[in-house]
Design an enzyme around this catalytic site. Structure first.
Site, PDB file in Angstrom:
ATOM      1  N   GLY A  38      32.342  85.117 102.297  1.00 62.95           N
ATOM      2  CA  GLY A  38      31.873  85.099 103.692  1.00 62.95           C
ATOM      3  C   GLY A  38      30.360  85.085 103.789  1.00 62.95           C
ATOM      4  O   GLY A  38      29.768  84.378 104.611  1.00 62.95           O
ATOM      5  N   CYS A  39      29.720  85.852 102.923  1.00 63.10           N
ATOM      6  CA  CYS A  39      28.257  85.954 102.947  1.00 63.10           C
ATOM      7  C   CYS A  39      27.606  84.648 102.497  1.00 63.10           C
ATOM      8  O   CYS A  39      26.581  84.232 103.031  1.00 63.10           O
ATOM      9  CB  CYS A  39      27.797  87.110 102.056  1.00 63.10           C
TER      10      CYS A  39
END
Length: 155
Positions: free
Chosen positions: A45-46
C-alpha cells in the site's frame, strides 16, 4: 489527540529527510505542502501510494505544491525506498514520532490478531500561509492522490 486542526496554523516543525535535508515548515511558506504519513517503506500500500504521488508530481509542482512522505523508518531505508521507486519528493524519518504526535496519526492497529501502535495512513494539506486546509485520515490508497490533487486545485 492531535494538535493540528483544519483552518488553524500548523505549528512549525523541523525534521530530517532524504537527500541530507532538514525540512522546516517555516521555510516552505509561499508553497502548498502535502504531508502524507504511511506505515512502512516497501510495503504494497505504501509503495502504491508513493507511486501515485510520483506519477502526479508534475500536476502538484504546477500548483506550487511540495510533497513529503513520513514514516518511522530510518533515513537509510527511506533513501533506498525513494531510489528504488524513483520518488521525486523527499521522505521524512520520524523515528521519535514527533511529527506523528503533532498530527495525531499513531493509533492502535491489529495485524494477524496482534495489537500494536502504528501509523494510521493519513494525509494533510497545508496552504501557502501554513494553515491546515484539509486532512484525510484512515486513507484508502486507490484514488486518494486524485482527491488530494483536487483539494490543492480548490485552494
Amino acid at each position: 489527540m492531535s494538535s493540528v486542526e483544519v483552518n488553524k496554523q500548523v505549528p512549525d516543525f523541523e525534521a530530517a529527510a532524504t537527500g541530507d535535508q532538514t525540512v522546516r515548515l517555516a521555510d516552505l511558506r509561499g508553497k502548498n505542502v502535502v504531508i502524507y504519513f504511511y506505515p512502512k517503506d516497501n510495503t504494497p500500500g505504501c509503495t502504491t501510494e508513493g507511486q501515485d504521488f510520483r506519477d502526479n508530481m508534475k500536476a502538484f509542482t504546477e500548483l506550487d505544491t511540495e510533497i513529503f512522505g513520513v514514516s518511522r523508518d530510518g533515513l537509510k531505508a527511506h533513501e533506498n525506498f525513494r531510489k528504488k521507486f524513483d520518488f521525486p519528493f523527499h521522505l521524512i524519518s520520524d523515528k521519535d514520532e514527533a511529527l506523528c504526535e503533532l498530527f495525531g496519526v499513531i493509533k492502535l492497529k491489529k495485524l494477524y490478531g496482534k495489537e500494536y501502535m502504528g501509523i494510521d495512513r493519513s494525509t494533510f494539506l497545508i496552504d501557502q500561509e501554513g494553515v491546515l486546509r484539509k486532512e484525510w485520515r484512515s486513507v484508502k490508497v486507490p484514488e486518494h492522490v486524485e482527491e488530494v490533487l483536487a483539494a490543492v486545485k480548490a485552494l
